[in-house]
Design an enzyme around this catalytic site. Structure first.
Site, mmCIF file in Angstrom:
data_model
loop_
_atom_site.group_PDB
_atom_site.id
_atom_site.type_symbol
_atom_site.label_atom_id
_atom_site.label_comp_id
_atom_site.label_asym_id
_atom_site.label_seq_id
_atom_site.Cartn_x
_atom_site.Cartn_y
_atom_site.Cartn_z
ATOM 1 N N ARG A 1 24.405 -38.674 0.070
ATOM 2 C CA ARG A 1 23.196 -39.183 0.521
ATOM 3 C C ARG A 1 22.400 -38.045 0.617
ATOM 4 O O ARG A 1 21.125 -38.001 0.289
ATOM 5 C CB ARG A 1 23.128 -39.974 1.816
ATOM 6 N N LYS B 1 16.285 -39.245 3.617
ATOM 7 C CA LYS B 1 16.360 -38.859 4.997
ATOM 8 C C LYS B 1 16.017 -37.198 5.004
ATOM 9 O O LYS B 1 16.568 -36.151 4.733
ATOM 10 C CB LYS B 1 17.779 -38.791 5.455
ATOM 11 N N GLU C 1 13.489 -51.547 10.234
ATOM 12 C CA GLU C 1 14.831 -50.877 11.129
ATOM 13 C C GLU C 1 14.142 -50.518 12.402
ATOM 14 O O GLU C 1 13.147 -50.671 12.796
ATOM 15 C CB GLU C 1 15.409 -49.712 10.266
HETATM 16 N N1 PMP Z 1 17.712 -45.534 10.036
HETATM 17 C C1 PMP Z 1 17.055 -44.373 10.307
HETATM 18 C C2 PMP Z 1 15.515 -43.846 10.319
HETATM 19 C C3 PMP Z 1 17.906 -43.069 10.663
HETATM 20 O O1 PMP Z 1 17.493 -42.108 10.876
HETATM 21 C C4 PMP Z 1 19.205 -43.577 10.425
HETATM 22 C C5 PMP Z 1 20.322 -42.288 11.037
HETATM 23 N N2 PMP Z 1 20.228 -41.922 12.196
HETATM 24 C C6 PMP Z 1 19.861 -44.757 10.563
HETATM 25 C C7 PMP Z 1 18.685 -45.635 9.920
HETATM 26 C C8 PMP Z 1 21.261 -45.008 10.284
HETATM 27 O O2 PMP Z 1 22.037 -44.603 9.181
HETATM 28 P P1 PMP Z 1 23.305 -44.015 9.372
HETATM 29 O O3 PMP Z 1 24.128 -45.099 9.597
HETATM 30 O O4 PMP Z 1 23.714 -43.587 8.195
HETATM 31 O O5 PMP Z 1 23.566 -42.771 10.283
#
Ligand code: PMP
Length: 289
Positions: free
Chosen positions: A50, A149, A182
C-alpha cells in the site's frame, strides 16, 4: 531506541530530518502504520504494497525495493527488541528548496520508527466507544484520493478535533454527498439482521488493511458482508457498530450522535471479530526473531 533513516540505523536523538524536507514543508510524502504482535509483523507485505501504491499515486519513487523495506522493518524491530509494538514507515519527497516544485528534491527520505502504541484504554474495548459525526467532510476523490495514505492528514485531524471538542474519541466522517465514508483513522462497519455492512472504498475511505482482514474473517465465519453506501440513519438504527484500524484494532461503538447502538454494549459479532482478530494477529505475520 534505533531509528532507520535513509539506509542507516541511528539513535533516537540523532534521528533528525532537514527543515527543507518537503514532507515537513508541504506534507509531501506517504506513510504506513504497521503492528507487531508476539514477535511477528502483521500483514507487513500488504502494508508495504500500500505504501508503494500511495507513492506511485503521487509520483514518488521509493529508493528501495519492497523486499528491502520489509527487511528494514524486521531489522528495526529486532534492533529495538520489539516483540509487540508499532512501526511507522514514512517516505517523504526529500530535501528541496522552498517552493512546491518536487523536482527540487534530489532523493526521498525513508524513515522507520519502531515503538510501543496504545491508542485507547482497555475500557473502550470492554464497554465500547461513543462517537459523533464531524461537520468536516472526508476529502473528496475529486480533490485528492482518500485512498492515498499521505502526510496530509489535516482533513482527519480537523475532524478529530471536532470530536474532542464534543467529548468523543473518534468521529464519523461523511463524504461530500453525505454518505458515511469512515472515521478519522479507522474504517467503519455496522451489523443489522445478521448482515454486516461497510461503505465501499469509493465512498471516500482509505482501503484499510484491517478492514480487508475483518471482511475475510467474517466470510470465514459464514457471515454476509455487503459493501454499500450507508447513511447516518443506517448507523443509528444498526444493532452493532465497530471500527477497524491497525492502531485501534477493532473498537466497539455503542453510541453515535447521542443514539444508543443496539443495547449499548459491544455486540456479539463485534466481540467475535475482536476475538478472531486477536488470534490471527498473535499467530501470523513475518517473523522478527
Ligand atoms: N482510515 C484512515 C483515514 C486511516 O488513517 C486508517 C489507518 N489508521 C484506516 C482507515 C485503517 O487502515 P488500516 O486498517 O490499514 O490501518
Amino acid at each position: 531506541m534505533k531509528i532507520f533513516i535513509d539506509g542507516e540505523f541511528v539513535d533516537k536523538e540523532q534521528a533528525k530530518i532537514s527543515v527543507f524536507d518537503h514532507g515537513l514543508l508541504y506534507g509531501d510524502g506517504v506513510f504506513e502504520g504497521i503492528r507487531a504482535y508476539n514477535g511477528r509483523i502483521f500483514k507487513l507485505e500488504e502494508h508495504v504494497q500500500r505504501l508503494f501504491d500511495s507513492a506511485k499515486a503521487i509520483l514518488l519513487n521509493i529508493p528501495m525495493t519492497a523486499e528491502q523495506l520489509c527487511d528494514a522493518c524486521v531489522r528495526c524491530c529486532a534492533l529495538n527488541n520489539l516483540h509487540d509494538g508499532y512501526l511507522r514507515l514514512v517516505v517523504t519527497r526529500g530535501v528541496g528548496s522552498l517552493g512546491l516544485n518536487p523536482e527540487s528534491c534530489a532523493k526521498p527520505t525513508v524513515i522507520i520508527i519502531a515503538d510501543k502504541i496504545q491508542l485507547y484504554s482497555p475500557e473502550v474495548y470492554e464497554k465500547g466507544m461513543r462517537i459523533v459525526t464531524s461537520s468536516t467532510r472526508r476529502v473528496s476523490p475529486a480533490v485528492f484520493s482518500p485512498a492515498i495514505k499521505s502526510l496530509n492528514y489535516l482533513n482527519n485531524i480537523l475532524a478529530k478535533i471536532e470530536g474532542q471538542l464534543a467529548g468523543a474519541q473518534e468521529v464519523l466522517m461523511l463524504n461530500e454527498q453525505g454518505y458515511v465514508a469512515e472515521c478519522s483513522g479507522d474504517n467503519v462497519f455496522i451489523v443489522k439482521n445478521n448482515v454486516i455492512f461497510t461503505p465501499p472504498i469509493y465512498a471516500g475511505a482509505l482501503g484499510g488493511i484491517t478492514r480487508r482482514v475483518v471482511i475475510e474473517l467474517l466470510h470465514q465465519a459464514n457471515m454476509k458482508v455487503v459493501e454499500i453506501q450507508l447513511t447516518r440513519y443506517d448507523v443509528y438504527t444498526a444493532e452493532e457498530c465497530f471500527l477497524t484500524g491497525t492502531g485501534a484494532e477493532i473498537v466497539p461503538v455503542v453510541e453515535v450522535d447521542g443514539r444508543t447502538i443496539g443495547n449499548g454494549t459491544p455486540g456479539v459479532v463485534t466481540k467475535s471479530m475482536m476475538d478472531a482478530y486477536r488470534k490471527l494477529t498473535a499467530s501470523t505475520g513475518r517473523r522478527i526473531f
